[in-house]
Enzyme design. Structure first.
Site, PDB file in Angstrom:
ATOM      1  N   SER A 171      52.104  12.570 -12.641  1.00 14.99           N
ATOM      2  CA  SER A 171      52.748  13.864 -12.883  1.00 14.99           C
ATOM      3  C   SER A 171      54.191  13.660 -13.329  1.00 14.99           C
ATOM      4  O   SER A 171      54.450  12.991 -14.316  1.00 14.99           O
ATOM      5  CB  SER A 171      52.646  14.739 -11.632  1.00 14.99           C
ATOM      6  OG  SER A 171      52.997  16.074 -11.911  1.00 14.99           O
ATOM      7  N   ASP A 175      43.246  20.483 -15.744  1.00 12.86           N
ATOM      8  CA  ASP A 175      44.707  20.458 -15.632  1.00 12.86           C
ATOM      9  C   ASP A 175      45.342  21.011 -16.904  1.00 12.86           C
ATOM     10  O   ASP A 175      44.958  20.620 -18.015  1.00 12.86           O
ATOM     11  CB  ASP A 175      45.152  19.010 -15.401  1.00 12.86           C
ATOM     12  CG  ASP A 175      46.644  18.852 -15.182  1.00 12.86           C
ATOM     13  OD1 ASP A 175      47.341  19.869 -15.015  1.00 12.86           O
ATOM     14  OD2 ASP A 175      47.104  17.691 -15.179  1.00 12.86           O
ATOM     15  N   HIS A 204      44.856  18.669 -11.445  1.00 16.52           N
ATOM     16  CA  HIS A 204      46.051  17.842 -11.583  1.00 16.52           C
ATOM     17  C   HIS A 204      46.143  16.796 -10.467  1.00 16.52           C
ATOM     18  O   HIS A 204      45.949  17.107  -9.295  1.00 16.52           O
ATOM     19  CB  HIS A 204      47.282  18.752 -11.566  1.00 16.52           C
ATOM     20  CG  HIS A 204      48.558  18.079 -11.886  1.00 16.52           C
ATOM     21  ND1 HIS A 204      48.779  17.414 -13.071  1.00 16.52           N
ATOM     22  CD2 HIS A 204      49.711  17.957 -11.171  1.00 16.52           C
ATOM     23  CE1 HIS A 204      50.010  16.929 -13.078  1.00 16.52           C
ATOM     24  NE2 HIS A 204      50.588  17.235 -11.936  1.00 16.52           N
TER      25      HIS A 204
END
Length: 337
Positions: free
Chosen positions: A181, A277, A309
């Site tokens: 991320s 995501d 995600h």
């Protein structure tokens, strides 16, 4: 000194006197910033001390990289580590929207322990300073400083680093960087900086990115179908990187428009994204951009359908999470036997 208490905040008491009109930035559930300077993080983090995991056969310890900058890290090594074993090394950057997360959290301690156990490598999980108290590019600079600190233990670079787990047990010719991320965004920017700053002497073998947090001003792929998430991502970037144009198309955020992307400082890349995501299409665009550039490296790309995600970080015991742990371990180790 590192505290290993659960990091949480009493939102009721801190925000009791605040109203909706007093909110300056709202990136719930990550962080909310009020006009009077109050900053509230809503996600509790269970921090755990370093330890020896007898099941995984991994040891860990914490180090301070720079007191002034408040940069620290947790180092993981195989329990049966022998001196001068010359293992590959991974420098890892945690996710959390640049505003939350910790190298000392239970979540990332579990993930890095599992990866080190499976791959038999040395890993350094970096704790960098967070926004909004420390706007980007501070997090990028902290990450670069930490990478240079790690490589200061390389004898071939004439380094004088004194951490024995690094100086005596690592082959710095087998250096990898990774992150998930926001940490994936940071990892890309650090490896690009290594490619741009040749004088650093840092040569990396590979980079892996898990659902990297890239963005841009023009909607692509499935983004148009997720307007609320688009608003959330816009607000997040305006909060964490406020001193750049609000188009979200500067290189650190949108590497697909970076004219220097071909100078990425490694020649092996692993990227995996999640089908559900909103950042999925950005990860694919990143791979396509590198493939079309003059970079010339090798890319492995995985698109995991039906997952959200950073699915493997959030739920490490699923089949898909175990699959990707295997792929990352293979990526780091298969050419190092």
């Amino acid at each position: 000194m590192i505290s290993y208490k659960i990091k949480t905040c009493n939102t009721a008491s801190k925000a009791a006197t605040q109203t909706a009109t007093d909110i300056l930035h709202d990136v719930f559930p990550f962080v909310r910033v009020y006009k009077n300077g109050t900053i509230i993080r809503y996600l509790p983090e269970e921090l755990v001390p370093p330890s020896t995991d007898p099941t995984a056969r991994v040891r860990s310890k914490d180090v301070t990289i720079d007191h002034h900058r408040n940069i620290s890290a947790r180092i993981f090594v195989p329990e049966n580590l022998k001196l001068r074993q010359n293992l590959p090394i991974l420098v890892y950057y945690h996710g959390g929207g640049f505003t939350t997360g910790s190298a000392f959290s239970k979540t990332y301690n579990t993930y890095l322990t599992s990866l080190v156990s499976k791959a038999k490598i040395v890993a350094v999980s970096v704790n960098y300073r967070l926004a909004p108290e420390h706007d980007l590019p501070i997090g990028y600079d902290d990450a670069w400083y930490a990478l240079k600190w790690v490589f200061s233990h390389s004898r071939s670079l004439g380094g004088n680093g004194s951490e024995p787990w690094l100086r005596k047990n690592v082959d710095f010719g087998k250096g990898f960087v990774g992150g998930d991320s926001a940490g994936g965004n940071i990892a890309h920017n650090v490896v690009l900086r290594a490619g741009l700053e040749k004088k650093s002497g840092i040569v990396l073998k590979g980079l892996f990115l898990n659902c990297p947090n890239f963005w841009g001003s023009t909607r692509i792929g499935e983004e148009e179908k997720k307007p609320f998430e688009v608003v959330f991502r816009n607000r997040l970037w305006l909060l964490v990187h406020p001193n750049v144009p609000a188009t979200f198309d500067y290189p650190a955020t949108n590497p697909s428009l970076d004219p220097n992307i071909h100078k990425l400082g490694c020649k092996n890349l692993l990227v995996y994204v999640a089908g559900e995501d909103i950042l999925r299409d950005r990860g694919e665009l990143y791979v396509d951009t590198l493939n079309k550039s003059a970079w010339g490296g090798s890319i492995r790309f995985f698109d995991i359908p039906g997952e959200g995600h950073v699915f493997d970080i959030a739920n490490p015991d699923t089949d898909n999470a175990r699959k990707m742990l295997h792929e990352v371990a293979l990526f780091i180790t298969e050419d190092n036997a």
